[in-house]
Write a protein that holds these residues in place. Structure first.
Motif, mmCIF file in Angstrom:
data_model
loop_
_atom_site.group_PDB
_atom_site.id
_atom_site.type_symbol
_atom_site.label_atom_id
_atom_site.label_comp_id
_atom_site.label_asym_id
_atom_site.label_seq_id
_atom_site.Cartn_x
_atom_site.Cartn_y
_atom_site.Cartn_z
ATOM 1 N N THR B 33 0.828 -1.201 0.000
ATOM 2 C CA THR B 33 0.000 0.000 0.000
ATOM 3 C C THR B 33 0.862 1.251 0.000
ATOM 4 O OG1 THR B 33 -1.669 -1.203 1.240
ATOM 5 C CG2 THR B 33 -1.863 1.187 1.220
ATOM 6 N N SER B 34 1.871 1.279 0.891
ATOM 7 C CA SER B 34 2.663 2.519 0.929
ATOM 8 C C SER B 34 3.521 2.667 -0.320
ATOM 9 C CB SER B 34 3.497 2.638 2.197
ATOM 10 O OG SER B 34 3.810 1.415 2.728
ATOM 11 N N LEU B 35 3.984 1.527 -0.868
ATOM 12 C CA LEU B 35 4.767 1.625 -2.102
ATOM 13 C C LEU B 35 3.902 2.186 -3.238
ATOM 14 C CD1 LEU B 35 7.076 1.140 -4.089
ATOM 15 C CD2 LEU B 35 6.430 -1.256 -4.191
ATOM 16 N N ILE B 36 2.702 1.634 -3.384
ATOM 17 C CA ILE B 36 1.832 2.080 -4.480
ATOM 18 C C ILE B 36 1.480 3.552 -4.318
ATOM 19 C CG2 ILE B 36 -0.479 1.790 -5.502
ATOM 20 C CD1 ILE B 36 -0.140 -1.239 -4.898
ATOM 21 N N CYS B 37 1.153 3.936 -3.092
ATOM 22 C CA CYS B 37 0.810 5.341 -2.859
ATOM 23 C C CYS B 37 1.987 6.258 -3.176
ATOM 24 C CB CYS B 37 0.361 5.547 -1.411
ATOM 25 S SG CYS B 37 -1.280 4.899 -1.105
ATOM 26 N N ALA B 38 3.187 5.863 -2.692
ATOM 27 C CA ALA B 38 4.358 6.707 -2.931
ATOM 28 C C ALA B 38 4.656 6.797 -4.427
ATOM 29 C CB ALA B 38 5.572 6.139 -2.188
ATOM 30 N N TYR B 39 4.564 5.650 -5.094
ATOM 31 C CA TYR B 39 4.851 5.600 -6.529
ATOM 32 C C TYR B 39 3.878 6.473 -7.314
ATOM 33 C CZ TYR B 39 5.617 3.453 -11.150
ATOM 34 O OH TYR B 39 5.895 3.229 -12.464
ATOM 35 N N CYS B 40 2.598 6.337 -6.994
ATOM 36 C CA CYS B 40 1.578 7.093 -7.720
ATOM 37 C C CYS B 40 1.682 8.587 -7.423
ATOM 38 C CB CYS B 40 0.185 6.584 -7.358
ATOM 39 S SG CYS B 40 -0.124 4.962 -8.033
ATOM 40 N N PHE B 42 4.417 10.149 -6.649
ATOM 41 C CA PHE B 42 5.618 10.633 -7.331
ATOM 42 C C PHE B 42 5.337 10.887 -8.804
ATOM 43 C CE2 PHE B 42 9.599 10.135 -9.643
ATOM 44 C CZ PHE B 42 10.452 10.936 -8.913
ATOM 45 N N HIS B 43 4.613 9.952 -9.441
ATOM 46 C CA HIS B 43 4.339 10.087 -10.875
ATOM 47 C C HIS B 43 3.004 10.764 -11.161
ATOM 48 C CE1 HIS B 43 7.869 7.799 -12.037
ATOM 49 N NE2 HIS B 43 7.560 6.894 -11.142
ATOM 50 N N LYS B 44 2.378 11.304 -10.119
ATOM 51 C CA LYS B 44 1.085 11.968 -10.238
ATOM 52 C C LYS B 44 0.047 11.096 -10.935
ATOM 53 C CE LYS B 44 2.394 16.496 -9.134
ATOM 54 N NZ LYS B 44 2.701 16.115 -7.744
ATOM 55 N N ILE B 45 0.013 9.857 -10.509
ATOM 56 C CA ILE B 45 -0.959 8.912 -11.066
ATOM 57 C C ILE B 45 -2.109 8.781 -10.073
ATOM 58 C CG2 ILE B 45 -1.351 6.497 -11.722
ATOM 59 C CD1 ILE B 45 1.659 6.324 -12.317
ATOM 60 N N THR B 46 -3.338 8.823 -10.564
ATOM 61 C CA THR B 46 -4.458 8.574 -9.668
ATOM 62 C C THR B 46 -5.189 7.289 -10.037
ATOM 63 O OG1 THR B 46 -5.637 10.167 -11.010
ATOM 64 C CG2 THR B 46 -4.955 10.899 -8.818
ATOM 65 N N LEU B 96 -8.718 3.801 -8.071
ATOM 66 C CA LEU B 96 -8.322 5.177 -7.827
ATOM 67 C C LEU B 96 -7.437 5.131 -6.583
ATOM 68 C CD1 LEU B 96 -8.471 8.277 -7.520
ATOM 69 C CD2 LEU B 96 -10.806 7.994 -6.695
ATOM 70 N N VAL B 97 -6.164 5.470 -6.769
ATOM 71 C CA VAL B 97 -5.226 5.378 -5.640
ATOM 72 C C VAL B 97 -5.282 6.663 -4.829
ATOM 73 C CG1 VAL B 97 -2.837 5.010 -4.966
ATOM 74 C CG2 VAL B 97 -3.737 3.886 -6.997
ATOM 75 N N LEU B 98 -5.641 6.516 -3.578
ATOM 76 C CA LEU B 98 -5.833 7.700 -2.734
ATOM 77 C C LEU B 98 -4.590 7.991 -1.902
ATOM 78 C CD1 LEU B 98 -9.482 6.939 -1.692
ATOM 79 C CD2 LEU B 98 -8.737 8.872 -3.082
ATOM 80 N N TRP B 99 -3.518 8.445 -2.578
ATOM 81 C CA TRP B 99 -2.330 8.826 -1.802
ATOM 82 C C TRP B 99 -2.608 10.100 -1.031
ATOM 83 C CZ3 TRP B 99 -0.960 13.273 -4.443
ATOM 84 C CH2 TRP B 99 -1.217 13.295 -5.823
#
Lengths: 282, 173
Positions: B33-40, B42-46, B96-99
């Motif tokens: 979860t934290s990896l995906i959130c951080a990655y998204c 960083f790359h401004k992916i939602t 929808l990744v909610l970072w």
């Protein structure tokens, strides 16, 4: 004690030794008989022997008291010397990790434990006790904070790095950590040191590791934190079921992670993996 | 991809195998979860398309020759939605990744509307995410589907109302 008949037969055998031998043993036998008879006679003898015993005891007590007194004196002067030494080197003990270790070793050799209590004269004198108590608390904090990552198994080097970083003090040595962890051991089996050849591991979960489990940790230590059935077989020649059993236990204890690699399932200790990685990174 | 610092787990081979021990698995899911959130972030992916997850280096570490299976990706996605870190989109094809949390996004939009004096007037969703006035805003370039999710959150709070065929929005103070 020999009966007359036995004596005679023995006498016959001894005849070859010549007339002197014969007469000596005969004399001995006679005197033996006499003592036997004498012992049976009279209360006076009994009293006399008791008296002698009593005197011996008195003398013994006297000597013991003297010895004790001397020992007391020696102990006093020893304590005094040790105090002198300690107060003279107080600064060194607190500042210099190497000196601290040597001091600890010396104390251990003579059977004195400066860490046994924070209220002892050591603590008053040196604050050594407090030093280790504070360190213990920090060790516990670091171990608990990282348990979710490493499953409660952390290399001593990493622990040292973290504590040095956290405390911003480089004057803490790994032997300090070992002393402190041993002190925590008093509280139960929660904290333990697992020696694995070149590196120590701190186990911060309340469970006893079996001999096999410790051996697996040692094998992993040599292999970037990874083990597998075939690796354990190569290392220890354990039959397959034994390898599988111990790996299963470690998985159940959530100390190792499974990697279902295409060739063979491998098992990884996150704590060891990270410790090795940090060494590479550095 | 350059710049993104992968966490240590990314080079930890068993990270790509769903762990059999439930305690370990929970840690693993947290780490994913934290990896995906951080990655998204960083790359401004939602929006993360789960269908072509294997193509993304997020789930496929080519150096390590390990990838998260599609079942495992779904499991991670489920874990994230259960924990409020993601929302299903298009059935279960993407998330929808909610970072940033739903509420934070909603507040961001609402704050902007008040500052820009847009309250009580209608503006289009397109103009919010593609307009010239919002290029500097955090939500600039957001997918319309995502924007709608955030605006619906505001609507539930009674601070906005979607208008027409969900093409316009009216903000309230």
């Amino acid at each position: 004690m020999s009966t007359p008949r036995e004596f005679k037969t023995r006498n016959k055998e001894k005849r070859t030794l010549g007339p002197f031998a014969q007469s000596t043993s005969e004399c001995q036998w006679r005197s033996l008989q006499r003592t036997k008879m004498r012992r049976r006679v009279g209360v006076a003898a009994v009293q006399k022997s008791r008296q002698a015993e009593e005197m011996f005891r008195q003398k013994k007590d006297e000597l013991a008291a003297l010895e004790l007194h001397q020992l007391d004196q020696q102990l006093d002067s020893f304590k005094q010397k040790l105090e002198e030494f300690a107060s003279k080197h107080k600064k060194d003990i607190q500042k210099d990790p190497d000196f601290r270790r040597k001091f600890q070793e010396m104390c251990a050799n003579i059977g004195v434990d400066p860490l046994a209590s924070s209220k002892g004269f050591w603590a008053n004198l040196l604050g050594v006790g407090d030093f280790y108590y504070e360190l213990s608390v920090q060790i516990i904090e670091v171990c608990l904070a990282t348990q979710h990552i490493n499953g409660g198994l952390m290399s001593l080097t990493e622990l040292l790095n973290r504590i040095r970083r956290g405390k911003n003090r480089s004057d803490i040595s790994s032997s300090d950590l070992i002393s402190a962890i041993k002190k925590i051991g008093v509280l139960g089996s929660g904290f333990q040191l697992v020696p694995t050849g070149p590196e120590w591991y701190v186990q911060s979960v309340a469970r006893e590791l079996s001999v096999d489990q410790s051996e697996v940790i040692q094998a992993a230590e040599k292999n970037q934190g990874m083990v597998s059935v075939s690796l354990l077989f190569d290392e220890y020649k354990w039959p397959r079921p034994r390898c599988e059993k111990v790996l299963k236990e470690l998985v159940a204890d959530n100390l190792i992670w499974v990697d279902l690699a295409p060739e063979e399932a491998t098992y990884w200790f996150p704590g060891i993996f990270q410790a090795k990685r940090e060494i590479i990174d550095e | 991809m350059s710049g993104f610092t992968w966490p240590w787990e990314y080079s930890f081979p068993p990270f790509f195998t769903v762990q059999p021990n439930s305690t370990t698995r929970a840690k693993q899911m947290d780490s994913w979860t934290s990896l995906i959130c951080a990655y998204c972030q960083f790359h401004k992916i939602t929006i993360l398309n789960l269908g072509d997850a294997e193509a993304s280096d997020l789930f496929n570490n080519k150096t390590l020759k390990r990838k998260l299976s599609s079942d495992a990706v779904l499991e991670v996605a489920q874990y994230m939605t259960d924990n409020g870190k993601a929302q299903w989109l298009d059935g279960q094809n993407s998330i929808l990744v909610l970072w940033r949390s739903l509420e934070e996004w909603a507040k961001l939009l609402h704050d902007f509307a008040i500052e820009a004096g847009l309250t009580n007037s209608v503006c289009t969703l397109f103009e919010l995410v593609q307009g010239d006035d919002t290029t500097k805003e955090e939500f600039y370039g957001l997918d319309i589907r995502v924007l709608k999710v955030f605006l619906k959150c505001l609507e539930e709070q009674g601070r906005a109302e979607l208008i027409g065929d969900d093409e316009g929005v009216k903000f309230f103070v």
